[in-house]
Write a protein that holds these residues in place. Structure first.
Motif, mmCIF file in Angstrom:
data_model
loop_
_atom_site.group_PDB
_atom_site.id
_atom_site.type_symbol
_atom_site.label_atom_id
_atom_site.label_comp_id
_atom_site.label_asym_id
_atom_site.label_seq_id
_atom_site.Cartn_x
_atom_site.Cartn_y
_atom_site.Cartn_z
ATOM 1 N N GLY A 8 2.761 2.845 2.669
ATOM 2 C CA GLY A 8 3.558 1.807 2.039
ATOM 3 C C GLY A 8 4.635 1.283 2.975
ATOM 4 N N GLY A 9 5.260 0.191 2.565
ATOM 5 C CA GLY A 9 6.319 -0.399 3.374
ATOM 6 C C GLY A 9 6.752 -1.732 2.832
ATOM 7 N N LEU A 10 7.546 -2.414 3.634
ATOM 8 C CA LEU A 10 8.049 -3.738 3.274
ATOM 9 C C LEU A 10 7.265 -4.795 4.049
ATOM 10 N N VAL A 11 6.778 -5.788 3.340
ATOM 11 C CA VAL A 11 5.989 -6.840 3.976
ATOM 12 C C VAL A 11 6.325 -8.168 3.306
ATOM 13 N N GLN A 12 6.204 -9.245 4.062
ATOM 14 C CA GLN A 12 6.450 -10.567 3.481
ATOM 15 C C GLN A 12 5.233 -11.036 2.698
ATOM 16 N N ALA A 13 5.480 -11.901 1.757
ATOM 17 C CA ALA A 13 4.378 -12.484 0.984
ATOM 18 C C ALA A 13 3.361 -13.107 1.929
ATOM 19 N N GLY A 14 2.088 -12.868 1.649
ATOM 20 C CA GLY A 14 1.018 -13.349 2.503
ATOM 21 C C GLY A 14 0.586 -12.342 3.551
ATOM 22 N N GLY A 15 1.357 -11.288 3.699
ATOM 23 C CA GLY A 15 1.057 -10.276 4.699
ATOM 24 C C GLY A 15 0.052 -9.245 4.214
ATOM 25 N N SER A 16 -0.155 -8.227 5.046
ATOM 26 C CA SER A 16 -1.144 -7.190 4.768
ATOM 27 C C SER A 16 -0.549 -5.801 4.960
ATOM 28 N N LEU A 17 -1.125 -4.857 4.258
ATOM 29 C CA LEU A 17 -0.796 -3.444 4.420
ATOM 30 C C LEU A 17 -2.057 -2.647 4.160
ATOM 31 N N ARG A 18 -2.162 -1.488 4.778
ATOM 32 C CA ARG A 18 -3.267 -0.589 4.459
ATOM 33 C C ARG A 18 -2.696 0.747 4.011
ATOM 34 N N LEU A 19 -3.046 1.135 2.803
ATOM 35 C CA LEU A 19 -2.664 2.435 2.268
ATOM 36 C C LEU A 19 -3.773 3.440 2.552
ATOM 37 N N SER A 20 -3.362 4.686 2.730
ATOM 38 C CA SER A 20 -4.316 5.769 2.935
ATOM 39 C C SER A 20 -4.075 6.855 1.908
ATOM 40 N N CYS A 21 -5.154 7.480 1.474
ATOM 41 C CA CYS A 21 -5.070 8.628 0.573
ATOM 42 C C CYS A 21 -5.876 9.753 1.205
ATOM 43 N N ALA A 22 -5.174 10.796 1.626
ATOM 44 C CA ALA A 22 -5.845 11.968 2.169
ATOM 45 C C ALA A 22 -6.285 12.847 1.016
ATOM 46 N N VAL A 23 -7.569 13.160 0.968
ATOM 47 C CA VAL A 23 -8.110 13.957 -0.128
ATOM 48 C C VAL A 23 -8.618 15.281 0.418
ATOM 49 N N SER A 24 -8.413 16.328 -0.352
ATOM 50 C CA SER A 24 -8.899 17.641 0.063
ATOM 51 C C SER A 24 -9.357 18.412 -1.161
ATOM 52 N N ARG A 25 -10.204 19.392 -0.889
ATOM 53 C CA ARG A 25 -10.725 20.273 -1.947
ATOM 54 C C ARG A 25 -11.422 19.479 -3.038
ATOM 55 N N LEU A 26 -12.214 18.477 -2.632
ATOM 56 C CA LEU A 26 -12.969 17.721 -3.615
ATOM 57 C C LEU A 26 -13.954 18.629 -4.332
ATOM 58 N N THR A 27 -14.160 18.349 -5.606
ATOM 59 C CA THR A 27 -15.114 19.110 -6.407
ATOM 60 C C THR A 27 -15.980 18.125 -7.193
ATOM 61 N N THR A 28 -16.870 18.670 -8.002
ATOM 62 C CA THR A 28 -17.702 17.788 -8.829
ATOM 63 C C THR A 28 -16.882 17.063 -9.873
ATOM 64 N N SER A 29 -15.649 17.521 -10.113
ATOM 65 C CA SER A 29 -14.793 16.855 -11.092
ATOM 66 C C SER A 29 -13.905 15.798 -10.462
ATOM 67 N N SER A 30 -14.200 15.430 -9.224
ATOM 68 C CA SER A 30 -13.346 14.467 -8.528
ATOM 69 C C SER A 30 -14.170 13.512 -7.689
#
Length: 123
Positions: A8-30
């Motif tokens: 996350g961060g601060l960006v001007q309208a019209g700009g872009s950002l890329r969020l990341s989600c680090a996932v671990s210990r995935l199971t069949t319920s996720s």
């Protein structure tokens, strides 16, 4: 299952950002990993999601054509590429995991949540 959002961060309208989600210990319920956001004074809302095994993607109407969700199985990361950002996209963004996409789409009984990352879009 553990989830950690970043980017996350601060960006001007019209700009872009890329969020990341680090996932671990995935199971069949996720098998479905999703993004939600909560703006000040508003309820948390569903934004987008992807199924881990099949790679199917889903979006709420307001972000279609602007946001792209993807995953990197080798790195155990889920991304949310956000383009053409608007001030109304300003919110705390969370990643979450659930057995399938219906839980995320309906925002019900979601068992796993990460902490939020703040996105601020200035006009």
């Amino acid at each position: 299952v553990q989830l950690q959002a970043s980017g996350g961060g601060l960006v001007q309208a019209g700009g872009s950002l890329r969020l990341s989600c680090a996932v671990s210990r995935l199971t069949t319920s996720s098998n479905a990993i999703g993004w939600f956001r909560q703006a000040p004074g508003k309820e948390r809302e569903y934004v987008s999601s992807i199924t881990w095994r099949e790679g199917r993607t889903y979006y709420t109407e307001s972000v279609k054509g602007r946001f792209t969700v993807s995953r990197d199985s080798a790195k155990n990361l889920v991304y949310l590429q956000m383009r053409s950002l608007k001030p109304e996209d300003t919110a705390l963004y969370y990643c979450a995991a659930a057995p399938d996409n219906s839980y995320l789409r309906d925002n019900r009984n979601i068992p796993y949540w990460g902490q939020g990352t703040l996105v601020t879009v200035s006009s």
